[in-house]
Write a protein that holds these residues in place. Sequence first.
Motif, PDB file in Angstrom:
ATOM      1  N   SER A   5       0.846  -1.194   0.000  1.00  0.00           N
ATOM      2  CA  SER A   5       0.000   0.000   0.000  1.00  0.00           C
ATOM      3  C   SER A   5       0.884   1.248   0.000  1.00  0.00           C
ATOM      4  N   GLU A   6       0.315   2.360  -0.432  1.00  0.00           N
ATOM      5  CA  GLU A   6       1.065   3.620  -0.459  1.00  0.00           C
ATOM      6  C   GLU A   6       1.513   4.006   0.947  1.00  0.00           C
ATOM      7  N   GLN A   7       0.651   3.796   1.923  1.00  0.00           N
ATOM      8  CA  GLN A   7       0.975   4.120   3.311  1.00  0.00           C
ATOM      9  C   GLN A   7       2.164   3.278   3.805  1.00  0.00           C
ATOM     10  N   THR A   8       2.153   1.984   3.495  1.00  0.00           N
ATOM     11  CA  THR A   8       3.243   1.106   3.907  1.00  0.00           C
ATOM     12  C   THR A   8       4.529   1.473   3.180  1.00  0.00           C
ATOM     13  N   LEU A   9       4.419   1.793   1.901  1.00  0.00           N
ATOM     14  CA  LEU A   9       5.591   2.200   1.132  1.00  0.00           C
ATOM     15  C   LEU A   9       6.224   3.452   1.741  1.00  0.00           C
ATOM     16  N   LEU A  10       5.407   4.383   2.187  1.00  0.00           N
ATOM     17  CA  LEU A  10       5.932   5.589   2.830  1.00  0.00           C
ATOM     18  C   LEU A  10       6.656   5.256   4.140  1.00  0.00           C
ATOM     19  N   LYS A  11       6.183   4.241   4.856  1.00  0.00           N
ATOM     20  CA  LYS A  11       6.874   3.801   6.073  1.00  0.00           C
ATOM     21  C   LYS A  11       8.236   3.206   5.727  1.00  0.00           C
ATOM     22  N   PHE A  12       8.271   2.351   4.683  1.00  0.00           N
ATOM     23  CA  PHE A  12       9.533   1.779   4.222  1.00  0.00           C
ATOM     24  C   PHE A  12      10.508   2.901   3.890  1.00  0.00           C
ATOM     25  N   GLU A  13      10.040   3.881   3.142  1.00  0.00           N
ATOM     26  CA  GLU A  13      10.881   4.988   2.710  1.00  0.00           C
ATOM     27  C   GLU A  13      11.376   5.802   3.910  1.00  0.00           C
ATOM     28  N   HIS A  14      10.504   6.056   4.866  1.00  0.00           N
ATOM     29  CA  HIS A  14      10.884   6.785   6.080  1.00  0.00           C
ATOM     30  C   HIS A  14      12.022   6.058   6.800  1.00  0.00           C
ATOM     31  N   TYR A  15      11.869   4.772   7.017  1.00  0.00           N
ATOM     32  CA  TYR A  15      12.892   3.994   7.723  1.00  0.00           C
ATOM     33  C   TYR A  15      14.181   3.904   6.907  1.00  0.00           C
ATOM     34  N   PHE A  16      14.058   3.745   5.595  1.00  0.00           N
ATOM     35  CA  PHE A  16      15.232   3.701   4.725  1.00  0.00           C
ATOM     36  C   PHE A  16      16.006   5.019   4.822  1.00  0.00           C
ATOM     37  N   HIS A  17      15.307   6.121   4.753  1.00  0.00           N
ATOM     38  CA  HIS A  17      15.948   7.431   4.863  1.00  0.00           C
ATOM     39  C   HIS A  17      16.581   7.612   6.247  1.00  0.00           C
ATOM     40  N   GLU A  18      15.965   7.037   7.265  1.00  0.00           N
ATOM     41  CA  GLU A  18      16.529   7.092   8.615  1.00  0.00           C
ATOM     42  C   GLU A  18      17.884   6.383   8.660  1.00  0.00           C
ATOM     43  N   VAL A  19      17.983   5.214   8.039  1.00  0.00           N
ATOM     44  CA  VAL A  19      19.251   4.477   7.982  1.00  0.00           C
ATOM     45  C   VAL A  19      20.300   5.303   7.231  1.00  0.00           C
ATOM     46  N   ILE A  20      19.918   5.868   6.098  1.00  0.00           N
ATOM     47  CA  ILE A  20      20.855   6.669   5.309  1.00  0.00           C
ATOM     48  C   ILE A  20      21.354   7.855   6.128  1.00  0.00           C
ATOM     49  N   ARG A  21      20.437   8.553   6.772  1.00  0.00           N
ATOM     50  CA  ARG A  21      20.828   9.735   7.565  1.00  0.00           C
ATOM     51  C   ARG A  21      21.704   9.345   8.761  1.00  0.00           C
ATOM     52  N   GLU A  22      21.422   8.206   9.358  1.00  0.00           N
ATOM     53  CA  GLU A  22      22.222   7.749  10.491  1.00  0.00           C
ATOM     54  C   GLU A  22      23.666   7.488  10.058  1.00  0.00           C
ATOM     55  N   ARG A  23      23.834   6.929   8.883  1.00  0.00           N
ATOM     56  CA  ARG A  23      25.167   6.558   8.413  1.00  0.00           C
ATOM     57  C   ARG A  23      25.897   7.693   7.703  1.00  0.00           C
ATOM     58  N   ALA A  24      25.160   8.592   7.036  1.00  0.00           N
ATOM     59  CA  ALA A  24      25.825   9.596   6.190  1.00  0.00           C
ATOM     60  C   ALA A  24      25.131  10.954   6.234  1.00  0.00           C
ATOM     61  N   GLY A  25      24.493  11.270   7.333  1.00  0.00           N
ATOM     62  CA  GLY A  25      23.703  12.496   7.432  1.00  0.00           C
ATOM     63  C   GLY A  25      24.471  13.765   7.129  1.00  0.00           C
ATOM     64  N   ASP A  26      25.716  13.868   7.636  1.00  0.00           N
ATOM     65  CA  ASP A  26      26.503  15.077   7.384  1.00  0.00           C
ATOM     66  C   ASP A  26      26.769  15.261   5.893  1.00  0.00           C
ATOM     67  N   LEU A  27      27.095  14.182   5.210  1.00  0.00           N
ATOM     68  CA  LEU A  27      27.354  14.260   3.766  1.00  0.00           C
ATOM     69  C   LEU A  27      26.075  14.574   2.986  1.00  0.00           C
ATOM     70  N   ILE A  28      24.969  13.995   3.410  1.00  0.00           N
ATOM     71  CA  ILE A  28      23.677  14.259   2.766  1.00  0.00           C
ATOM     72  C   ILE A  28      23.345  15.749   2.872  1.00  0.00           C
ATOM     73  N   ASP A  29      23.491  16.289   4.081  1.00  0.00           N
ATOM     74  CA  ASP A  29      23.150  17.692   4.317  1.00  0.00           C
ATOM     75  C   ASP A  29      24.107  18.644   3.611  1.00  0.00           C
TER      76      ASP A  29
END
Length: 104
Positions: A5-29
């Motif tokens: 579902s779109e709602q579940t996909l948005l949850k996946f994306e939220h958590y995925f972005h959380e992992v990315i930011r945790e590992r490389a947040g300074d570079l992303i920003d």
Amino acid sequence: MQQISEQTLLKFEHYFHEVIRERAGDLIDSQKLELPKLAPILNSQDSAHWFPIPGMYGGFSYWFTVQDQQVALITESWCRVVGGSGQRHKITGQGIELLEEGFV
């Protein structure tokens, strides 16, 4: 693959972005990188997708899979100049699970 579902996909994306930011947040920003969207890869024929992070000397490989009759997003990330920096995460609509670390 099972429907997501779109709602579940948005949850996946939220958590995925959380992992990315945790590992490389300074570079992303600092580089104002746009994080990857997951909707375009749902029906992709490619087995894995790649999100490079300039300055990280690596990035994130990610793909959808079905495990125990549940859709999951698997992501592997690493910095190729830092031994043992690899991490593998399983992401579901319920959260993030670190599956393995220390490779690469």
